[in-house]
Design a protein around this motif. Structure first.
Motif, PDB file in Angstrom:
ATOM      1  N   ALA A 191       0.836  -1.201   0.000  1.00 12.34           N
ATOM      2  CA  ALA A 191       0.000   0.000   0.000  1.00 12.34           C
ATOM      3  C   ALA A 191       0.866   1.245   0.000  1.00 12.34           C
ATOM      4  CB  ALA A 191      -0.918  -0.004   1.214  1.00 12.34           C
ATOM      5  N   GLU A 192       0.250   2.395  -0.258  1.00 12.56           N
ATOM      6  CA  GLU A 192       0.979   3.662  -0.320  1.00 12.56           C
ATOM      7  C   GLU A 192       1.564   4.031   1.029  1.00 12.56           C
ATOM      8  OE1 GLU A 192      -0.645   7.967  -1.224  1.00 12.56           O
ATOM      9  OE2 GLU A 192      -0.472   6.845  -3.112  1.00 12.56           O
ATOM     10  N   ASP A 193       0.975   3.545   2.144  1.00 11.75           N
ATOM     11  CA  ASP A 193       1.496   3.853   3.467  1.00 11.75           C
ATOM     12  C   ASP A 193       2.641   2.936   3.877  1.00 11.75           C
ATOM     13  OD1 ASP A 193       0.260   1.454   4.015  1.00 11.75           O
ATOM     14  OD2 ASP A 193      -1.219   2.278   5.410  1.00 11.75           O
ATOM     15  N   GLY A 194       3.072   2.039   2.955  1.00 15.64           N
ATOM     16  CA  GLY A 194       4.202   1.167   3.218  1.00 15.64           C
ATOM     17  C   GLY A 194       3.837  -0.175   3.821  1.00 15.64           C
ATOM     18  N   THR A 242     -14.849  -8.176  -0.183  1.00 18.14           N
ATOM     19  CA  THR A 242     -14.573  -6.756  -0.378  1.00 18.14           C
ATOM     20  C   THR A 242     -13.679  -6.678  -1.598  1.00 18.14           C
ATOM     21  OG1 THR A 242     -14.808  -6.028   1.917  1.00 18.14           O
ATOM     22  CG2 THR A 242     -13.296  -4.761   0.522  1.00 18.14           C
ATOM     23  N   GLU A 243     -14.032  -5.825  -2.567  1.00 12.79           N
ATOM     24  CA  GLU A 243     -13.266  -5.780  -3.810  1.00 12.79           C
ATOM     25  C   GLU A 243     -12.716  -4.390  -4.080  1.00 12.79           C
ATOM     26  OE1 GLU A 243     -14.896  -9.529  -6.409  1.00 12.79           O
ATOM     27  OE2 GLU A 243     -15.502  -7.516  -7.052  1.00 12.79           O
ATOM     28  N   VAL A 244     -11.526  -4.403  -4.703  1.00  8.93           N
ATOM     29  CA  VAL A 244     -10.833  -3.159  -5.027  1.00  8.93           C
ATOM     30  C   VAL A 244     -10.477  -3.179  -6.512  1.00  8.93           C
ATOM     31  CG1 VAL A 244      -8.829  -1.713  -4.574  1.00  8.93           C
ATOM     32  CG2 VAL A 244      -9.855  -3.045  -2.710  1.00  8.93           C
ATOM     33  N   LEU A 245     -10.904  -2.171  -7.254  1.00  8.65           N
ATOM     34  CA  LEU A 245     -10.556  -2.038  -8.659  1.00  8.65           C
ATOM     35  C   LEU A 245      -9.299  -1.196  -8.783  1.00  8.65           C
ATOM     36  CD1 LEU A 245     -11.023  -2.269 -11.720  1.00  8.65           C
ATOM     37  CD2 LEU A 245     -12.570  -0.303 -11.544  1.00  8.65           C
ATOM     38  N   GLY A 248      -4.012   1.333 -13.760  1.00 13.39           N
ATOM     39  CA  GLY A 248      -2.841   2.197 -13.814  1.00 13.39           C
ATOM     40  C   GLY A 248      -2.094   2.271 -12.501  1.00 13.39           C
ATOM     41  N   GLY A 249      -2.188   1.222 -11.692  1.00  7.07           N
ATOM     42  CA  GLY A 249      -1.502   1.204 -10.404  1.00  7.07           C
ATOM     43  C   GLY A 249      -2.170   2.056  -9.344  1.00  7.07           C
ATOM     44  N   VAL A 250      -3.387   2.553  -9.610  1.00  5.27           N
ATOM     45  CA  VAL A 250      -4.094   3.444  -8.690  1.00  5.27           C
ATOM     46  C   VAL A 250      -5.448   2.844  -8.341  1.00  5.27           C
ATOM     47  CG1 VAL A 250      -5.085   5.759  -8.376  1.00  5.27           C
ATOM     48  CG2 VAL A 250      -2.929   5.463  -9.630  1.00  5.27           C
ATOM     49  N   VAL A 251      -5.832   2.910  -7.072  1.00 11.15           N
ATOM     50  CA  VAL A 251      -7.131   2.415  -6.623  1.00 11.15           C
ATOM     51  C   VAL A 251      -8.226   3.303  -7.204  1.00 11.15           C
ATOM     52  CG1 VAL A 251      -8.617   1.974  -4.642  1.00 11.15           C
ATOM     53  CG2 VAL A 251      -6.169   1.441  -4.505  1.00 11.15           C
ATOM     54  N   GLN A 252      -9.131   2.701  -7.968  1.00 11.52           N
ATOM     55  CA  GLN A 252     -10.211   3.465  -8.595  1.00 11.52           C
ATOM     56  C   GLN A 252     -11.538   3.307  -7.860  1.00 11.52           C
ATOM     57  OE1 GLN A 252      -9.550   5.405 -11.226  1.00 11.52           O
ATOM     58  NE2 GLN A 252      -7.414   4.705 -11.262  1.00 11.52           N
ATOM     59  N   ALA A 277      -8.150  -9.980   5.346  1.00 10.56           N
ATOM     60  CA  ALA A 277      -7.719  -9.251   4.151  1.00 10.56           C
ATOM     61  C   ALA A 277      -8.608  -8.046   3.904  1.00 10.56           C
ATOM     62  CB  ALA A 277      -7.733 -10.185   2.939  1.00 10.56           C
ATOM     63  N   ALA A 278      -9.908  -8.202   4.135  1.00 10.86           N
ATOM     64  CA  ALA A 278     -10.838  -7.085   3.974  1.00 10.86           C
ATOM     65  C   ALA A 278     -10.560  -6.003   5.015  1.00 10.86           C
ATOM     66  CB  ALA A 278     -12.272  -7.576   4.085  1.00 10.86           C
ATOM     67  N   ASP A 279     -10.196  -6.428   6.244  1.00 12.78           N
ATOM     68  CA  ASP A 279      -9.849  -5.453   7.287  1.00 12.78           C
ATOM     69  C   ASP A 279      -8.613  -4.651   6.884  1.00 12.78           C
ATOM     70  OD1 ASP A 279     -11.942  -6.448   8.757  1.00 12.78           O
ATOM     71  OD2 ASP A 279     -10.693  -7.738  10.031  1.00 12.78           O
ATOM     72  N   TYR A 280      -7.651  -5.335   6.245  1.00 11.19           N
ATOM     73  CA  TYR A 280      -6.453  -4.638   5.783  1.00 11.19           C
ATOM     74  C   TYR A 280      -6.822  -3.570   4.764  1.00 11.19           C
ATOM     75  CZ  TYR A 280      -2.183  -3.659   3.228  1.00 11.19           C
ATOM     76  OH  TYR A 280      -1.140  -3.009   2.608  1.00 11.19           O
ATOM     77  N   ILE A 281      -7.673  -3.897   3.825  1.00 10.85           N
ATOM     78  CA  ILE A 281      -8.082  -2.919   2.804  1.00 10.85           C
ATOM     79  C   ILE A 281      -8.752  -1.721   3.462  1.00 10.85           C
ATOM     80  CG2 ILE A 281      -9.756  -2.557   0.944  1.00 10.85           C
ATOM     81  CD1 ILE A 281      -9.048  -5.353  -0.043  1.00 10.85           C
ATOM     82  N   SER A 282      -9.633  -1.997   4.419  1.00 15.86           N
ATOM     83  CA  SER A 282     -10.346  -0.911   5.107  1.00 15.86           C
ATOM     84  C   SER A 282      -9.381   0.025   5.823  1.00 15.86           C
ATOM     85  CB  SER A 282     -11.342  -1.507   6.099  1.00 15.86           C
ATOM     86  OG  SER A 282     -11.997  -0.484   6.826  1.00 15.86           O
ATOM     87  N   ALA A 283      -8.282  -0.549   6.343  1.00 16.24           N
ATOM     88  CA  ALA A 283      -7.355   0.252   7.139  1.00 16.24           C
ATOM     89  C   ALA A 283      -6.260   0.932   6.311  1.00 16.24           C
ATOM     90  CB  ALA A 283      -6.711  -0.633   8.216  1.00 16.24           C
ATOM     91  N   HIS A 284      -5.945   0.388   5.137  1.00 21.88           N
ATOM     92  CA  HIS A 284      -4.733   0.851   4.456  1.00 21.88           C
ATOM     93  C   HIS A 284      -4.927   1.315   3.009  1.00 21.88           C
ATOM     94  CE1 HIS A 284      -2.130  -0.486   7.742  1.00 21.88           C
ATOM     95  NE2 HIS A 284      -2.906  -1.562   7.819  1.00 21.88           N
ATOM     96  N   LEU A 285      -6.083   1.065   2.404  1.00 23.38           N
ATOM     97  CA  LEU A 285      -6.271   1.488   1.013  1.00 23.38           C
ATOM     98  C   LEU A 285      -7.384   2.513   0.919  1.00 23.38           C
ATOM     99  CD1 LEU A 285      -6.014  -1.839  -1.058  1.00 23.38           C
ATOM    100  CD2 LEU A 285      -4.201  -0.224  -0.444  1.00 23.38           C
ATOM    101  N   ALA A 286      -7.217   3.444  -0.014  1.00 24.95           N
ATOM    102  CA  ALA A 286      -8.250   4.449  -0.273  1.00 24.95           C
ATOM    103  C   ALA A 286      -8.233   4.789  -1.751  1.00 24.95           C
ATOM    104  CB  ALA A 286      -7.990   5.704   0.568  1.00 24.95           C
ATOM    105  N   VAL A 287      -9.378   5.216  -2.270  1.00 25.43           N
ATOM    106  CA  VAL A 287      -9.475   5.597  -3.679  1.00 25.43           C
ATOM    107  C   VAL A 287      -8.493   6.725  -3.977  1.00 25.43           C
ATOM    108  CG1 VAL A 287     -10.991   6.601  -5.438  1.00 25.43           C
ATOM    109  CG2 VAL A 287     -11.871   4.860  -3.861  1.00 25.43           C
ATOM    110  N   GLY A 288      -7.750   6.576  -5.069  1.00 23.43           N
ATOM    111  CA  GLY A 288      -6.771   7.570  -5.474  1.00 23.43           C
ATOM    112  C   GLY A 288      -5.358   7.257  -5.029  1.00 23.43           C
ATOM    113  N   GLN A 289      -5.205   6.299  -4.105  1.00 22.11           N
ATOM    114  CA  GLN A 289      -3.873   5.938  -3.657  1.00 22.11           C
ATOM    115  C   GLN A 289      -3.249   4.903  -4.585  1.00 22.11           C
ATOM    116  OE1 GLN A 289      -4.309   4.568   0.390  1.00 22.11           O
ATOM    117  NE2 GLN A 289      -4.256   6.641   1.229  1.00 22.11           N
TER     118      GLN A 289
END
Length: 911
Positions: A191-194, A242-245, A248-252, A277-289
């Motif tokens: 993730a962008e936060d390392g 929980t799904e993440v699109l 271009g390497g960016v969360v849409q 894994a879904a908890d990780y996404i909730s805590a560390h990923l956001a749209v645009g990162q």
């Protein structure tokens, strides 16, 4: 192929976005080329054979044929002993020269190169342009159609291996080195936060891991690419995703606790997570990162991490079979794949020097009994396999190869599915040519190797280049000739004149090519059967009379109309272009026969008798269940017997409502009659009439029948359904091939994928007053057919009998042998009416009486009654040069009662 690369440290990740391999067409100008004789292979199917010994078994090389530069098909006969008896198995091996720069191996995946689709091997080969191929990895037959093992195509990881024990894979590295090993998967999301989280796999369906027996997707994160077609990622996982699109390497987009609607876009991928894994996404990923992924395969034997881009291809399999040139211990239980049973098998391996790959199949069909896994190991080591593994087998085993000078691969042998055809599989292993356009090397005559007397077959002259790939020969002018008078050149093809073999030759300048053809004669036939069993006996009546022949080698062929001669009894008739027309009926005849003949071989007669229309179902008092089923599973609807409306308000009808908006592909809405059993229709039905309330949907309306031979017969009622209101439809059943006794199973609507937008996906149709036209006697009784009633008394061992009290002599006496009474059938039909025909060549007796046609063969317990195959306890015999038939079998099938007096050994027959 369009791919996207992301550099992350030392690891390179390639996500497949789209892959389409087009077909290669080789066209050259023939002007100025020097003709060269076609290459002649010394062991070309039927040439000299070599034998390779392996312990108590042996593999005999039957012949070979070049497929393309660097690949050839080699045929073997593997001889072994089972239960003290010698058996011969046919095996087919495509040998690929991995050092040849013009040939390569690759994975073929489903339809359009996408997972969760399935396709037969031949279809995949035609779609991708493969010149040879076999079925590939194992897959869950009840699942979505995803291989269990790793699949790599041109350096792109299409699927990661499932976490299962003892499963091996075959691959070819970038330097053309073959490898067989066990692989695992390792990956990480950054993730962008390392922060990081492990990846569990790529494009996998739900399964149970080994040895933990854990649910594959619980608390895990997977990647799904556009190679995954289904919108279920995956289906039936038992987890809420929980799904993440990512594009271009960016969360849409992030969809918490629900799937993102629609398929994976071609320019991105979806991270599918659950639980931790879904908890990780909730805590560390956001749209645009930004988000980065790295993954690799891991050798389970060495622990080495392997970049998928280091492989040209990889395909998963099952147990290891051969290691160091010897049979290995099975690395996984083989119970689930019938390891100890003789079935069709598929395998792949390579030679000790690593320069040759072997793609192997063992046939299971009428010509070959299949192999056990241990026999497969023995065969593989005998032909030079140094290391090899098992691919999916049984009903999946399929091989296709492209014949020399042809443009497409075709079935190499009949699969174990027989008439059911090829099984649709998840993926396959394909052989591809990447040779440039070449120059003409040779010619080859292409066409059927067998033909029938009176049949004209076209042959073409095809060419291949110096890379053994097809080349255009449209400008070549050739002269055709035959080695003898068995076939004759007509100007457009060769016509069969008389039974036997001939060599046909095409000559163009100094170049020529030949092939052997066989004209089949009556002695090659084991049966000659019209598709039509019964027909109405009415002056002016017409009926389609296509004929099929069963050859002694078990193959069935359609007999051209011009090759059949017809003999008529009880009527005057003619056959033109496969249609029989009744011209007139003989005085007093209530039954007539039309018997097909081919080169002296008499076939099963068509029985023509007076017919009547019978109301089969009005739905007023139906006591059986009616239900709806749909395909695919998303197809919905109802089927029920209801009170009609409008002009049918005073009667009941069968109403079929359908909603085919769900699912994809061809769609079907069925009204099932009497559950899955169906309901019997009148014996010998020649036509069907049905009242239909149409909906102008432009769909097809069809009926499905089940014949006595177990085969389904599909009959079009309306194609398309282009009317509203009630309409009576009349359908000819004589050309359907329906074997009686038969049942009507389903009435249904068909909505084809092709042009689906032009047809309604929802609608309602109704059915009423189903009638069948059938022989008035019911199809197999002797009643009302003008046959005489009689009482006949015979005595075993005596050459005389009484007919209605009058003594008559016979030239052969009834015989008792092994508790069975045999009689000369001639005297029975003389007394009770009918005909008996003896075919000496085939050893067959054909008895016709009333509307019954009975075929018996000397030495065979199987007999045919009105086109349906049945089995008796005993067979006809020959005694003192006379053919005798089992008394009770004949009498019971022809409607004659029998009484046996043990003390006097007398036989009384009455009708």
């Amino acid at each position: 192929m369009v791919v996207r690369r992301e550099e992350t440290g030392k690891k390179t990740k390639r996500v497949q976005l789209a892959a389409n391999r087009g077909k290669k067409w080789i066209l050259v100008s023939l002007a100025g080329l020097i003709w060269i004789q076609p290459v002649v292979l010394p062991e070309l199917f039927g040439g000299s054979a070599s034998t390779i010994h392996a312990a108590a078994s042996q593999a005999t090389r039957l012949g070979e044929e070049i497929v393309t530069s660097g690949a050839k098909l080699v045929k073997y006969r593997y001889t072994t002993t089972r239960s003290g008896k010698q058996v011969n198995v046919l095996a087919d091996v495509v040998e690929v020269d991995l050092s040849n720069p013009y040939v390569q191996l690759d994975v073929m995946t489903g339809k359009g190169g996408q997972l969760t689709t399935r396709q037969a091997v031949e279809g995949m080969a035609k779609e991708t342009g493969a010149v040879a191929g076999v079925n590939g990895d194992f897959f869950a037959t009840g699942g979505q159609g995803v291989p269990m093992g790793a699949a790599v195509s041109k350096g792109t990881l299409v699927t990661s291996p499932a976490q299962l024990t003892g499963m091996f894979a075959f691959g070819v590295k970038s330097d053309n080195t073959p490898v067989i090993d066990r692989y695992g998967f390792s990956g990480t999301i950054l993730a962008e936060d390392g922060s990081t989280f492990p990846l569990a796999g790529i494009n996998q369906e739900s399964y149970t891991t080994e040895p933990e027996k854990a649910y594959s997707h619980v608390n895990k994160m997977f990647i799904y690419t556009s190679a995954w077609k289904s919108e279920d990622r995956p289906k039936g996982s038992g987890t809420t995703p929980t799904e993440v699109l990512v594009q271009g390497g960016v969360v849409q987009q992030i969809s918490s606790q629900s799937a993102i609607p629609g398929p994976v876009p071609a320019d991105g991928y979806i991270l599918r997570a659950h639980g931790l894994a879904a908890d990780y996404i909730s805590a560390h990923l956001a749209v645009g990162q930004r988000v980065e992924t790295t993954y690799q395969l891991v050798s389970q034997t060495s622990g080495q991490e392997i970049n998928p881009s280091d492989f040209k291809m990889m395909i998963g399999g099952h147990t290891l079979l051969v290691d160091q040139g010897k049979a290995s211990s099975f690395t996984r239980s083989t119970t689930s794949i019938s390891g100890g049973s003789s079935v069709a098998r598929t395998a792949v391996g390579y030679s000790q020097d690593g320069k040759k790959a072997y793609i192997i199949t063992a046939e299971k069909n009428s010509d070959s009994p299949g192999m056990t896994l241990k026999e497969l190991q023995s065969f593989m080591t005998s032909i030079g396999v140094w290391k090899g593994l098992n691919l999916d087998g049984g009903g999946s085993t399929t091989m296709v190869t492209r014949p020399l000078a042809e443009t497409e691969a075709e079935l190499t042998f009949t699969t174990s599915n027989g008439s059911a055809g090829q099984r649709a599989v998840a993926n396959g292993l394909g052989v591809f040519t990447i040779a440039p356009q070449g120059t003409l090397k040779g010619l080859r005559v292409s066409g059927a190797s067998t033909l029938l007397i009176g049949q004209t077959v076209s042959f073409t002259l095809k060419g291949y280049d110096n890379y053994y790939n097809p080349i255009d020969t449209s400008g070549v002018q050739a002269t055709w000739k035959s080695s003898n008078g068995n076939v004759a050149w007509t100007g457009s093809g060769f016509k069969g004149v008389k039974a036997g073999t001939a060599k046909i030759t095409a000559v163009s300048g100094e170049a020529k090519s030949s092939m052997d053809v066989t004209v089949l004669g009556g002695s090659d036939l084991d049966g000659l059967t019209p598709v039509t069993t019964f027909a109405p006996l009415e002056a002016g009546a017409t009926v389609s009379v296509p004929v099929t022949a069963k050859l002694k080698n078990g193959r069935t062929v359609e007999v051209p109309n011009e090759a059949v001669k017809w003999v008529f009894s009880g009527m005057k008739a003619s056959v033109q272009n496969g249609v029989l027309t009744v011209q007139s009926i003989n005085n007093g005849a209530k039954v007539a026969y039309a018997t097909p003949k081919y080169d002296g071989f008499s076939g099963t007669p068509i029985v023509l008798s007076s017919s009547e229309e019978q109301v089969w179902e009005s739905f007023e008092n139906a006591s059986y269940p009616v239900s709806f089923t749909g395909l695919p599973a998303e197809a919905k609807g109802t089927a029920a017997i209801v009170q009609g409306t409008g002009e049918r308000s005073n009667s009941k009808v069968l109403q079929l409502d359908y909603d085919l908006t769900g699912g994809t592909g061809n769609k079907f809405g069925y009204a099932q009659i009497n559950g899955t059993a169906g309901k019997a229709i009148p014996e010998g039905a020649t036509s069907m009439a049905i009242d239909v309330l149409g909906d102008s949907s432009l769909n097809w309306l069809r009926a499905e029948f089940a014949g006595a031979d177990g085969k389904s017969v599909y009959v079009d009622l309306a194609r398309p359904l282009d009317f509203t209101g009630w309409k009576t439809l009349t359908i000819d059943l004589t050309a359907s091939g329906l074997k009686h006794p038969a049942k009507l199973k389903r009435l249904y609507v068909v909505n084809l994928e092709d042009g689906q937008d032009e047809r309604a996906l929802t609608g309602s149709v109704s059915f009423d007053n189903i009638r069948f036209t059938a022989p008035a006697t019911g199809g197999n009784a002797a009643l009302d057919t003008g046959l005489p009633s009689a009482k006949v008394i015979m005595t075993a061992g005596q050459k005389s009998m009484t007919v209605n009290g009058q003594k008559q002599n016979m030239d052969v006496a009834p015989l008792i042998k092994d508790g069975t009474t045999y009689i000369p059938i001639k005297y029975v039909v003389d007394a009770f009416g009918g005909e008996a025909a003896w075919n000496k060549t085939a050893g067959k007796i054909t008895v016709t009486r009333g509307t019954s046609v009975l075929e018996l063969t000397v030495g065979k317990k199987e007999f045919i009654l009105n086109g349906a195959t049945k089995k008796a306890e005993v067979s006809p015999i020959i005694d003192n040069n006379r053919t005798l038939v089992p008394l009770r079998l004949v009498s019971e099938q022809l409607g004659i009662s029998v009484n046996w007096e043990k003390k006097t050994k007398s036989i009384t027959l009455e009708s």
